[in-house]
Design an enzyme around this catalytic site. Sequence first.
Site, PDB file in Angstrom:
ATOM      1  N   TYR A  21       0.859  -1.192   0.000  1.00 26.96           N
ATOM      2  CA  TYR A  21       0.000   0.000   0.000  1.00 26.96           C
ATOM      3  C   TYR A  21       0.896   1.244   0.000  1.00 26.96           C
ATOM      4  O   TYR A  21       0.765   2.138   0.805  1.00 26.96           O
ATOM      5  CB  TYR A  21      -0.922  -0.031   1.226  1.00 26.96           C
ATOM      6  CG  TYR A  21      -2.177   0.793   1.071  1.00 26.96           C
ATOM      7  CD1 TYR A  21      -3.216   0.371   0.233  1.00 26.96           C
ATOM      8  CD2 TYR A  21      -2.330   1.998   1.757  1.00 26.96           C
ATOM      9  CE1 TYR A  21      -4.363   1.120   0.091  1.00 26.96           C
ATOM     10  CE2 TYR A  21      -3.480   2.754   1.617  1.00 26.96           C
ATOM     11  CZ  TYR A  21      -4.496   2.307   0.787  1.00 26.96           C
ATOM     12  OH  TYR A  21      -5.654   3.048   0.645  1.00 26.96           O
ATOM     13  N   GLN A  82       9.796  -8.950  -3.232  1.00 21.06           N
ATOM     14  CA  GLN A  82       8.783  -9.800  -3.874  1.00 21.06           C
ATOM     15  C   GLN A  82       9.122 -11.300  -3.898  1.00 21.06           C
ATOM     16  O   GLN A  82       8.223 -12.121  -3.705  1.00 21.06           O
ATOM     17  CB  GLN A  82       8.473  -9.295  -5.285  1.00 21.06           C
ATOM     18  CG  GLN A  82       7.771  -7.933  -5.277  1.00 21.06           C
ATOM     19  CD  GLN A  82       7.535  -7.359  -6.647  1.00 21.06           C
ATOM     20  OE1 GLN A  82       7.772  -8.032  -7.652  1.00 21.06           O
ATOM     21  NE2 GLN A  82       7.086  -6.118  -6.717  1.00 21.06           N
ATOM     22  N   HIS A 104       5.885  -4.254 -12.573  1.00 17.75           N
ATOM     23  CA  HIS A 104       7.235  -4.195 -13.157  1.00 17.75           C
ATOM     24  C   HIS A 104       7.684  -5.645 -13.326  1.00 17.75           C
ATOM     25  O   HIS A 104       7.473  -6.469 -12.440  1.00 17.75           O
ATOM     26  CB  HIS A 104       8.162  -3.424 -12.211  1.00 17.75           C
ATOM     27  CG  HIS A 104       9.592  -3.297 -12.684  1.00 17.75           C
ATOM     28  ND1 HIS A 104       9.928  -3.104 -14.004  1.00 17.75           N
ATOM     29  CD2 HIS A 104      10.760  -3.315 -11.996  1.00 17.75           C
ATOM     30  CE1 HIS A 104      11.247  -3.021 -14.104  1.00 17.75           C
ATOM     31  NE2 HIS A 104      11.773  -3.150 -12.894  1.00 17.75           N
TER      32      HIS A 104
HETATM   33  P1  NDP Z   1       6.561   1.090  -2.440  1.00 17.26           P
HETATM   34  O1  NDP Z   1       7.978   1.158  -1.991  1.00 17.26           O
HETATM   35  O2  NDP Z   1       5.787   2.374  -2.392  1.00 17.26           O
HETATM   36  O3  NDP Z   1       5.794  -0.061  -1.580  1.00 17.26           O
HETATM   37  C1  NDP Z   1       5.657   0.076  -0.235  1.00 17.26           C
HETATM   38  C2  NDP Z   1       4.579  -0.892   0.227  1.00 17.26           C
HETATM   39  O4  NDP Z   1       5.082  -2.228   0.207  1.00 17.26           O
HETATM   40  C3  NDP Z   1       4.169  -0.573   1.650  1.00 17.26           C
HETATM   41  O5  NDP Z   1       2.787  -0.789   1.796  1.00 17.26           O
HETATM   42  C4  NDP Z   1       4.975  -1.594   2.427  1.00 17.26           C
HETATM   43  O6  NDP Z   1       4.357  -1.950   3.647  1.00 17.26           O
HETATM   44  C5  NDP Z   1       4.894  -2.784   1.505  1.00 17.26           C
HETATM   45  N1  NDP Z   1       5.920  -3.765   1.834  1.00 17.26           N
HETATM   46  C6  NDP Z   1       7.264  -3.558   1.923  1.00 17.26           C
HETATM   47  N2  NDP Z   1       7.870  -4.688   2.267  1.00 17.26           N
HETATM   48  C7  NDP Z   1       6.897  -5.628   2.419  1.00 17.26           C
HETATM   49  C8  NDP Z   1       6.890  -6.998   2.779  1.00 17.26           C
HETATM   50  N3  NDP Z   1       8.031  -7.638   3.045  1.00 17.26           N
HETATM   51  N4  NDP Z   1       5.700  -7.652   2.833  1.00 17.26           N
HETATM   52  C9  NDP Z   1       4.543  -7.015   2.553  1.00 17.26           C
HETATM   53  N5  NDP Z   1       4.481  -5.714   2.193  1.00 17.26           N
HETATM   54  C10 NDP Z   1       5.645  -5.036   2.138  1.00 17.26           C
HETATM   55  O7  NDP Z   1       6.492   0.419  -3.878  1.00 17.26           O
HETATM   56  P2  NDP Z   1       6.095   1.111  -5.278  1.00 17.26           P
HETATM   57  O8  NDP Z   1       4.639   1.415  -5.279  1.00 17.26           O
HETATM   58  O9  NDP Z   1       7.077   2.185  -5.611  1.00 17.26           O
HETATM   59  O10 NDP Z   1       6.381  -0.108  -6.258  1.00 17.26           O
HETATM   60  C11 NDP Z   1       5.532  -1.233  -6.312  1.00 17.26           C
HETATM   61  C12 NDP Z   1       5.719  -1.910  -7.652  1.00 17.26           C
HETATM   62  O11 NDP Z   1       5.281  -1.012  -8.669  1.00 17.26           O
HETATM   63  C13 NDP Z   1       7.169  -2.244  -7.968  1.00 17.26           C
HETATM   64  O12 NDP Z   1       7.171  -3.448  -8.701  1.00 17.26           O
HETATM   65  C14 NDP Z   1       7.609  -1.074  -8.850  1.00 17.26           C
HETATM   66  O13 NDP Z   1       8.676  -1.418  -9.713  1.00 17.26           O
HETATM   67  C15 NDP Z   1       6.324  -0.819  -9.617  1.00 17.26           C
HETATM   68  N6  NDP Z   1       6.142   0.525 -10.172  1.00 17.26           N
HETATM   69  C16 NDP Z   1       6.360   1.634  -9.386  1.00 17.26           C
HETATM   70  C17 NDP Z   1       6.131   2.907  -9.879  1.00 17.26           C
HETATM   71  C18 NDP Z   1       6.270   4.101  -8.989  1.00 17.26           C
HETATM   72  O14 NDP Z   1       5.922   5.171  -9.438  1.00 17.26           O
HETATM   73  N7  NDP Z   1       6.725   4.008  -7.747  1.00 17.26           N
HETATM   74  C19 NDP Z   1       5.689   3.124 -11.270  1.00 17.26           C
HETATM   75  C20 NDP Z   1       5.358   1.894 -11.975  1.00 17.26           C
HETATM   76  C21 NDP Z   1       5.623   0.651 -11.434  1.00 17.26           C
HETATM   77  P3  NDP Z   1       4.898  -1.476   5.104  1.00 17.26           P
HETATM   78  O15 NDP Z   1       4.021  -0.359   5.496  1.00 17.26           O
HETATM   79  O16 NDP Z   1       4.700  -2.704   5.926  1.00 17.26           O
HETATM   80  O17 NDP Z   1       6.340  -1.100   4.942  1.00 17.26           O
END
Ligand code: NDP
Length: 341
Positions: A21, A82, A104
């Site tokens: 999230y 992941q 991605h």
């Molecule tokens: P974020 O870094 O924003 O994701 C953070 C989220 O992941 C938080 O809710 C965090 O929860 C959760 N999280 C982290 N570690 C874990 C874990 N071990 N288990 C469960 N949940 C976890 O990611 P992005 O949105 O930047 O990227 C997500 C995907 O989208 C990636 O594959 C990225 O390459 C792709 N993408 C990203 C873009 C962007 O603009 N950022 C654009 C297009 C694609 P917690 O609160 O527990 O830490």
Amino acid sequence: MSSTPSSDTQPYAGRIAVLGYGSQGRAHALNLRDSGLDVVVGLRPGGPTWKKAEADGFAVVEPAHAVKGADLVAVLTPDMVQPALYKDAIEPNIKPGAALLFAHGFNIHFGQIKPREDIDVILVAPKGPGALVRTEYERGRGVPSIWAVHQDVSGEAEAKTKAYADGIGGGRAMLIKTDFKEETETDLFGEQAVLCGGASELVIKGFETLVEAGYQPEIAYYEVMHELKLIVDLFYEGGITRMLEFISETAQYGDYVSGPRIVDADTKARMKAVLTDIQDGTFARNWTAEYKAGLPNYKKFKQADLDHPIEKVGAKLRARMPWLQTSNDKPAAATPLKKVG
Ligand code: NDP
Ligand code: MG
């Protein structure tokens, strides 16, 4: 590659588990729900975003639990977490015939995740940060998105992909078909050669050149870092054509005669070498090993960037430009790029 508005697709009927999230996860979950879809959010307990998702009105459960009831599982955590998330929460729990969706292609393309053979594996990547995916949706529009199917066991993988892309608003703008290889390799190349690596090194070397020639660091900072935004905004709005319309004749002439002296055929040959490292898996292997070793070089490189004189003078100057102040999770204007960890 075809570009298809997909407004004719059926709304997705199954339950969607959004794991993560953060930037993308929050935007996807909210847009999907507002599109009338059934969304559950999966997060590790006690993490900072759990409360945020609850405050937005979602049922939040642990990832394994979210996956069990889902017909489509969207993996929207940082890329480097992941593989473990897949092993622990997804592989043992995802229903046969369900879809596993990524934003991605890194982990699938480079074999860090070997998906079960009885599920669909698909991709929808909006060409913008999560905040824009959300605000455009709220305005009744959408952010163009690229989509791909890696594995189709249900015979409906493409329909599911397009229905998801419609649900987050991408179908209102434009959907472009790609494959996991193209999405992953072009994404890595862009951020390494041009957007992050190329641009930051160009700025730093320009700053050093001026300061070593005796000019004031404050003046150098404005010339090579601050004003880059004006140019990038013009690129973003209307490409090189728009930049040429707005810069002076002197700046244009300097561009034509000096630009190719800085970025020349040798630079392009090195860009090709960077691309080769991405294509043959060298970069992915090195990055995965670095991550597993606890990021020793990454931390060193990062510290060197943070300690560079341009950052010292920049912090001082930015403090006097109050319109630049940003909150931690919301960049002022720039488009944050995909994170690879
Ligand atoms: P974020 O870094 O924003 O994701 C953070 C989220 O992941 C938080 O809710 C965090 O929860 C959760 N999280 C982290 N570690 C874990 C874990 N071990 N288990 C469960 N949940 C976890 O990611 P992005 O949105 O930047 O990227 C997500 C995907 O989208 C990636 O594959 C990225 O390459 C792709 N993408 C990203 C873009 C962007 O603009 N950022 C654009 C297009 C694609 P917690 O609160 O527990 O830490
Ligand atoms: Mg750098």
